[in-house]
Design a protein around this motif. Structure first.
Motif, short mmCIF file in Angstrom:
data_model
loop_
_atom_site.label_atom_id
_atom_site.label_comp_id
_atom_site.label_asym_id
_atom_site.label_seq_id
_atom_site.Cartn_x
_atom_site.Cartn_y
_atom_site.Cartn_z
N LEU A 92 0.86 -1.28 0.06
CA LEU A 92 -0.24 -0.03 0.03
C LEU A 92 0.90 1.15 0.09
CD1 LEU A 92 -3.08 0.89 0.13
CD2 LEU A 92 -2.76 0.99 2.61
N ARG A 93 0.61 2.07 -1.03
CA ARG A 93 1.64 3.04 -1.01
C ARG A 93 0.71 4.62 -0.70
NH1 ARG A 93 3.53 2.31 -7.35
NH2 ARG A 93 1.43 1.51 -7.48
N ILE A 94 1.29 5.21 0.28
CA ILE A 94 0.67 6.32 0.78
C ILE A 94 0.57 7.80 -0.41
CG2 ILE A 94 0.65 8.25 2.51
CD1 ILE A 94 -0.08 5.45 3.46
N SER A 95 -0.46 8.18 -0.65
CA SER A 95 -0.53 9.24 -1.50
C SER A 95 -1.74 10.01 -1.02
CB SER A 95 -0.80 8.48 -2.95
OG SER A 95 -0.70 9.73 -4.01
N PHE A 102 -14.13 9.29 -2.59
CA PHE A 102 -12.88 9.97 -3.29
C PHE A 102 -11.73 9.33 -3.09
CE2 PHE A 102 -15.99 13.29 -2.67
CZ PHE A 102 -16.18 13.92 -3.71
N TYR A 103 -11.48 8.31 -2.62
CA TYR A 103 -10.45 7.29 -2.52
C TYR A 103 -10.19 6.61 -3.96
CZ TYR A 103 -7.90 2.80 -2.31
OH TYR A 103 -7.17 1.65 -2.51
N VAL A 104 -11.41 6.39 -4.70
CA VAL A 104 -11.46 5.85 -5.95
C VAL A 104 -10.94 7.02 -6.82
CG1 VAL A 104 -12.66 4.91 -7.73
CG2 VAL A 104 -13.34 4.45 -5.37
N ASP A 105 -11.00 8.11 -6.83
CA ASP A 105 -10.63 9.19 -7.39
C ASP A 105 -9.27 9.49 -7.61
OD1 ASP A 105 -13.45 9.31 -8.53
OD2 ASP A 105 -13.52 10.93 -6.72
N LEU A 106 -8.73 9.45 -6.33
CA LEU A 106 -7.39 9.91 -5.94
C LEU A 106 -6.15 8.87 -5.99
CD1 LEU A 106 -7.97 12.51 -3.20
CD2 LEU A 106 -7.62 12.79 -5.63
N TYR A 107 -6.76 7.63 -5.75
CA TYR A 107 -5.84 6.54 -5.92
C TYR A 107 -4.63 6.51 -7.08
CZ TYR A 107 -3.78 2.05 -4.85
OH TYR A 107 -2.60 1.21 -4.89
N LYS A 125 3.80 8.77 -9.47
CA LYS A 125 4.69 9.62 -8.97
C LYS A 125 6.01 9.88 -9.79
CE LYS A 125 3.36 8.54 -3.89
NZ LYS A 125 3.66 8.02 -2.79
N ASP A 126 6.23 8.73 -10.52
CA ASP A 126 7.30 8.93 -11.32
C ASP A 126 7.19 9.89 -12.28
OD1 ASP A 126 9.71 8.30 -13.12
OD2 ASP A 126 9.38 6.23 -13.15
#
Length: 319
Positions: free
Chosen positions: A2-5, A215-220, A226-227
């Protein structure tokens, strides 16, 4: 792994709101054994959220509303920023950008209403509380309508990004259900059916927590950008998004055609419209459309004696 963002912002907002609701509800049912508060009506047996929030748990209610509203607004701002930077599919039209701005504006209005309704509790400031409650409901409903509209347009533009359509339908269902429940809540409150109205209010609040989590779905998807190599390029033809790339390719083709036409025109002006051809033995010069005599350009003909002719006349020697 799980990557934090940026997706953590709506999760924090949803968890805090859901925790606040459960704490208020369990406090009233389990700890207090369903007491009647001073703010409740004479025939009311089920407490509104605001009734419990005006009791000893008022500090918790205020803190929950502040954290929920602030992190939800940060989620909206993050969505706008990520689309602007190309880490999410970008808003390609002015209309989409306006809808995004209105989403943020109405969300801030709803947040102000949420925070102040918790401060101006229903027990001590009933009129102020009702005004801020209305501001809270209207603000977030209009915000949801705007973001639904924005996502509907994005989904039509980027059809290969199915997550946009999924998010659109999730939010549309929320808008429709919440509006219907809000109508029921207001109606039963107006006719003094407070117990039924209280049930509607609790249901509306719990569904609102599901809206926050959506909104988790939108931002994930921003986790995958990130690259810097995965960013939406500022050069349209390098876009990761087909809708942008296709439009860019069409524009480049049009520009290339215009450039070729311009170069041909410049060449005609420099040569006076004369026709030049060359082979292994010589060069032939002929008049073209730009020579001023109005004659069209005709490719040179080769005779049996090896001489070249242009426009049906004239003789040229081999070098």
């Amino acid at each position: 792994m799980l990557r934090i963002s940026y997706w953590v912002f709506p999760i924090i907002s949803g968890v805090v709101w859901l925790t606040t609701l459960l704490a208020l509800l369990l406090y009233w049912i389990v700890d207090e054994k369903r007491p009647r508060y001073s703010s409740m009506g004479p025939t009311q047996n089920i407490a509104f959220i605001s009734d419990v929030g005006a009791s000893d748990l008022k500090p918790l209610f205020i803190a929950g509303c502040v954290i929920t509203g602030v992190f939800l607004d940060i989620s909206f701002l993050s969505d706008r920023w990520l689309r602007h930077r190309g880490r999410l599919v970008p808003n390609a039209t002015r209309g989409e950008k306006v809808l995004s701005g209105l989403t943020i504006f109405f969300a801030v209005v709803g947040t102000v209403g949420m925070i102040f309704l918790s401060i101006f509790d229903t027990a001590h400031y009933p009129k102020h509380h009702d005004v801020f409650l209305l501001l809270f409901i209207v603000g977030f409903v209009l915000s949801a309508v705007c973001i639904c509209w924005e996502y509907q347009r994005l989904g039509n533009r980027y059809r290969d990004h199915r997550i946009l359509r999924t998010s659109f339908w999730m939010k549309l269902i929320f808008v429709v259900v919440e509006i219907l429940l809000a109508i029921g809540f207001i109606t039963f409150t107006f006719i003094t059916k407070f117990d039924t109205a209280a049930v509607f209010e609790w249901i509306i609040a719990f569904i609102f927590s599901a809206y926050l989590f959506s909104f988790y779905v939108d931002l994930y998807p921003a986790v995958n950008t990130k690259d810097p190599r995965n960013l939406h390029s500022k050069e349209p033809h390098q876009s990761r998004f087909p809708a942008v790339a296709d439009a860019a390719q069409e524009q480049e083709m049009e520009e290339g055609h215009a450039t070729a036409s311009s170069l041909q025109s410049d060449t005609d002006q420099l040569t006076g419209g004369r026709y030049y051809s060359a082979d292994a033995t010589g060069v032939t010069v002929g008049s073209g459309a730009g020579s001023g005599n109005g004659a069209p350009v005709v490719p040179p003909a080769v005779g049996q004696n090896g001489h070249h002719h242009a426009n049906g006349g004239g003789h040229s020697n081999n070098f």
